[in-house]
Design a protein around this motif. Structure first.
Motif, short mmCIF file in Angstrom:
data_model
loop_
_atom_site.label_atom_id
_atom_site.label_comp_id
_atom_site.label_asym_id
_atom_site.label_seq_id
_atom_site.Cartn_x
_atom_site.Cartn_y
_atom_site.Cartn_z
N ILE A 2 21.95 53.15 26.38
CA ILE A 2 22.55 52.59 25.17
C ILE A 2 24.07 52.53 25.31
CG2 ILE A 2 20.68 53.38 23.67
CD1 ILE A 2 22.54 55.71 22.83
N LEU A 3 24.66 51.71 24.46
CA LEU A 3 26.11 51.63 24.34
C LEU A 3 26.48 52.11 22.94
CD1 LEU A 3 28.95 50.72 25.24
CD2 LEU A 3 28.39 48.43 24.44
N THR A 4 27.19 53.21 22.87
CA THR A 4 27.56 53.79 21.58
C THR A 4 28.65 52.96 20.92
OG1 THR A 4 27.09 56.00 22.45
CG2 THR A 4 28.36 55.89 20.43
N LEU A 5 28.40 52.53 19.67
CA LEU A 5 29.34 51.65 18.98
C LEU A 5 30.70 52.31 18.78
CD1 LEU A 5 27.09 49.95 16.28
CD2 LEU A 5 28.20 48.85 18.23
N LYS A 6 30.72 53.60 18.54
CA LYS A 6 31.98 54.29 18.31
C LYS A 6 32.89 54.26 19.54
CE LYS A 6 33.84 58.66 16.56
NZ LYS A 6 34.61 58.01 15.48
N LEU A 7 32.27 54.11 20.73
CA LEU A 7 33.02 54.08 21.97
C LEU A 7 33.06 52.68 22.60
CD1 LEU A 7 31.63 57.40 23.47
CD2 LEU A 7 33.87 57.05 22.40
N ALA A 8 32.57 51.70 21.86
CA ALA A 8 32.50 50.34 22.42
C ALA A 8 33.86 49.70 22.54
CB ALA A 8 31.58 49.47 21.57
N ASN A 9 34.86 50.20 21.78
CA ASN A 9 36.20 49.63 21.89
C ASN A 9 36.98 50.22 23.06
OD1 ASN A 9 36.49 52.16 20.68
ND2 ASN A 9 38.37 51.57 19.63
N ARG A 10 36.30 51.01 23.92
CA ARG A 10 36.93 51.52 25.15
C ARG A 10 36.75 50.52 26.29
NH1 ARG A 10 37.79 57.13 24.53
NH2 ARG A 10 37.98 57.50 22.28
N HIS A 11 36.33 49.33 25.95
CA HIS A 11 36.24 48.21 26.89
C HIS A 11 35.10 48.39 27.90
CE1 HIS A 11 39.94 47.51 24.90
NE2 HIS A 11 40.66 48.32 25.65
N GLY A 12 34.86 47.31 28.66
CA GLY A 12 33.74 47.35 29.59
C GLY A 12 33.84 46.28 30.66
N LEU A 13 32.87 46.34 31.58
CA LEU A 13 32.86 45.45 32.73
C LEU A 13 31.41 45.09 33.05
CD1 LEU A 13 34.52 44.18 35.12
CD2 LEU A 13 34.00 46.27 36.39
N ILE A 14 31.14 43.80 33.22
CA ILE A 14 29.84 43.31 33.67
C ILE A 14 30.08 42.55 34.96
CG2 ILE A 14 27.84 41.88 33.11
CD1 ILE A 14 28.54 42.20 30.16
N THR A 15 29.46 42.99 36.05
CA THR A 15 29.69 42.37 37.35
C THR A 15 28.37 42.09 38.05
OG1 THR A 15 29.96 44.59 38.29
CG2 THR A 15 31.96 43.38 37.73
N GLY A 16 28.42 41.23 39.05
CA GLY A 16 27.23 40.91 39.83
C GLY A 16 27.35 39.52 40.44
N ALA A 17 26.59 39.31 41.50
CA ALA A 17 26.60 38.01 42.16
C ALA A 17 26.00 36.94 41.27
CB ALA A 17 25.84 38.10 43.48
N THR A 18 26.24 35.69 41.62
CA THR A 18 25.71 34.57 40.85
C THR A 18 24.18 34.63 40.82
OG1 THR A 18 27.59 33.21 41.49
CG2 THR A 18 25.64 32.07 40.68
N GLY A 19 23.60 34.46 39.62
CA GLY A 19 22.15 34.41 39.49
C GLY A 19 21.47 35.76 39.38
N THR A 20 22.23 36.84 39.18
CA THR A 20 21.62 38.17 39.10
C THR A 20 21.40 38.64 37.67
OG1 THR A 20 23.82 39.19 39.30
CG2 THR A 20 22.54 38.87 41.33
N GLY A 21 21.89 37.89 36.66
CA GLY A 21 21.61 38.26 35.28
C GLY A 21 22.81 38.67 34.44
N LYS A 22 24.02 38.34 34.90
CA LYS A 22 25.22 38.72 34.11
C LYS A 22 25.20 38.07 32.73
CE LYS A 22 28.50 37.31 36.85
NZ LYS A 22 27.68 36.68 37.92
N THR A 23 24.83 36.79 32.67
CA THR A 23 24.86 36.08 31.38
C THR A 23 23.87 36.69 30.40
OG1 THR A 23 25.51 34.02 32.50
CG2 THR A 23 24.60 33.83 30.28
N VAL A 24 22.71 37.11 30.88
CA VAL A 24 21.73 37.74 29.99
C VAL A 24 22.26 39.07 29.48
CG1 VAL A 24 19.42 38.72 29.84
CG2 VAL A 24 19.76 36.56 31.03
N SER A 25 22.92 39.84 30.34
CA SER A 25 23.51 41.10 29.89
C SER A 25 24.56 40.85 28.82
CB SER A 25 24.12 41.85 31.08
OG SER A 25 23.13 42.28 31.98
N LEU A 26 25.39 39.83 29.02
CA LEU A 26 26.38 39.46 28.01
C LEU A 26 25.67 39.06 26.72
CD1 LEU A 26 29.40 37.06 28.71
CD2 LEU A 26 28.23 37.11 26.52
#
Length: 520
Positions: A18-42
């Motif tokens: 899970i991603l805790t909402l109270k700590l969600a403003n501490r920013h984040g990073l989504i990475t991965g090669a093309t076609g691995t599912g970054k857009t779905v995670s977003l």
């Protein structure tokens, strides 16, 4: 922890990630090669934030993120994924409230800002100026502030450049060297930007940041989706525009400390475009914004292919990580995989470096902040399926959503109020009228004194017209005598005739008198 306090990302070995909402403003990073599912995670993160009442802004680079505004449909692979992670009992299909934006005004509401709001630093980055040219641009902005000239759109900027060029010598004494060659280079860069459609970014009505922070009547956060498929053809314009948005949020929003949930979450897709070739001053500005904006309740999530795309000074500020698969076909790829693995808190039961290259589509290594802001141990996670549609909305659906949007009509028509261009044109017209009056006065004085008249180009010409002014009698007599004089040949002939006439006359007189005398 309740669903309203966190966002469900997926499952790992029977454990919820899970991603805790109270700590969600501490920013984040989504990475991965093309076609691995970054857009779905977003997409699933945006859904989670919206459901929790948090507004979201994200760029739709490929066009398929627009599906978040439409209800998903049941598919076998989605149902199987939900069942595999124990999510089937909570999984349902729904659409989320969305507002579509488009810099070009084709696939959403137009989004604009003014030249003044962008400022010389970002504008220099956008125009790819060197240090000397950037210095001239700073002089231009300073002069505009000193003289009360609003810089709103491209024609204001062009008018100010011409104004600075006309006063280059004067301004160099007060503001520093102003090179006309640099002004010419900036003007050429502006022409290139206009051909790319960049002039559409500048104008009014300018975007009100509060319109990115709306909530729907049911309490869910509105998802603002920027159509970026066409915008990506001008990657520097895309990067500068999103960075401007971040800067505006930073400058406009008040300090709120650490709220229970963010006031806005900002997803920066294709984040590597922001840093490619960026000057040090710009990277430092991004670092400053990312470091300080969290206290204003804004969370920033960078989406890119590799963690090394983001400078270390910025990367160190990103506490929540979702890492999809990376490929290690070359030594450089292997180095990137190693660097990505080292950014996670180690898991003794997991070879992070090896797993990164083995992840399938829809799988990710996940580590989020927990407790007092400490990163969780990295876990191999099956990402949950989205509730909204996988894939884009249709054109008809998009038009309907635009026309029923809560901001419909606010930005759809441009406005052109008095600014630098109009004021400089007015000054030029006043100056021209003054010069025309001065020339007319000089002509009147010249005509009274008999002096040559001055033309508009500045040349003097004699007055060949008839002069009817009264003259003294002596002058008139001289004029009449002068005008009645004959040519030399005519005068000679007349003199000879007179002489001949006189001789003949005398001869005739002598003859007549002689005859008279002989008669007596």
């Amino acid at each position: 922890m309740t669903a309203l306090e966190s966002i469900y990302i997926g499952g790992s070995n029977g454990k919820d990630e899970i991603l805790t909402l109270k700590l969600a403003n501490r920013h984040g990073l989504i990475t991965g090669a093309t076609g691995t599912g970054k857009t779905v995670s977003l997409q699933i993160l945006a859904e989670g934030f919206s459901a929790a009442g948090v507004p979201v802004f994200c760029a739709d680079v490929k066009g398929d993120l627009s599906g978040i505004a439409a209800c998903g449909t049941s598919k076998d692979f989605l149902e199987k994924r939900a069942e595999a992670i124990g999510f089937s009992g909570r999984y349902n299909y729904e659409a989320f409230p969305a507002i579509f934006w488009d810099l070009y005004g084709e696939q959403g509401h137009p989004v604009r800002t003014t030249v003044s709001e962008v400022g010389p630093l970002l504008l220099s980055r956008l125009l790819e100026l060197n240090d000397t040219q950037e210095g001239v641009l700073n002089v231009l902005f300073e002069l505009a502030d000193d003289e009360g000239l609003l810089l709103l759109d491209m024609k204001d900027l062009r008018a100010m450049l011409a104004h600075v060029a006309d006063r280059a010598d004067e301004l160099s004494r007060h503001y520093g060297n102003v090179s006309k060659a640099s002004i010419g280079a900036i003007q050429r860069r502006l022409l290139v930007l206009e051909r790319q459609g960049g002039d559409l970014l500048f104008g009014e009505p300018a975007l009100d940041i509060r319109d990115l922070m709306r909530t729907a009547p049911d309490g869910r956060g509105m998802v603002s989706i920027l159509a970026a498929d066409k915008l990506m053809q001008s990657p520097r314009l895309y990067a500068v525009f999103l960075l401007w948005l971040l800067s505006e949020l930073f400058e406009e929003l008040p300090e709120v400390g650490d709220p229970e949930k963010p006031k806005l979450v900002f997803f920066f897709d294709e984040a590597h475009l922001l840093f490619n070739g960026a000057p040090k001053a710009l990277v430092e500005k991004v670092e400053q914004v990312v470091r300080l904006i969290r206290s204003k309740g804004v969370g920033v999530y960078f989406v890119t292919q590799n963690p090394t795309d983001v400078p270390e000074t910025v990367l160190s500020q990103l506490g929540n990580r979702v890492q999809h698969a990376l490929r290690a076909f070359t030594p450089r790829d292997q180095k990137a995989v190693r660097a990505a693995a080292e950014t996670f808190r180690p898991n003794p039961e997991l070879d992070t470096e090896r797993v990164i290259t083995e992840l399938g589509v829809g799988e990710a290594l996940v580590s989020t902040l927990e407790g007092k802001g400490v990163p969780s141990i990295v876990q191999r996670t099956l990402v949950r399926p989205p509730s909204s549609r996988l894939g884009p909305v249709t054109e008809a659906e998009r038009r309907t959503m635009i026309q029923t949007s809560p901001i419909f009509g606010l930005y759809d028509r441009s406005r052109d109020r008095e600014s630098a261009y109009e004021l400089l044109m007015e000054r030029a017209q006043v100056k021209q009228r003054q010069e025309e009056r001065q020339r007319a006065e000089e002509d009147r004085v010249a005509s009274r004194e008999g002096a040559p008249r001055r033309t508009r180009s500045g040349f003097q010409i004699p007055d060949f017209g008839r002069d009817d002014r009264p003259r003294p009698a002596s002058t008139r007599q001289r004029t009449q005598r002068s005008s009645s004089r004959d040519s030399v040949l005519e005068a000679g002939l007349k003199s000879a005739a007179r002489s001949l006439g006189s001789s003949l006359g005398r001869a005739l007189v002598r003859g007549v008198l002689g005859s008279l005398k002989r008669g007596f």
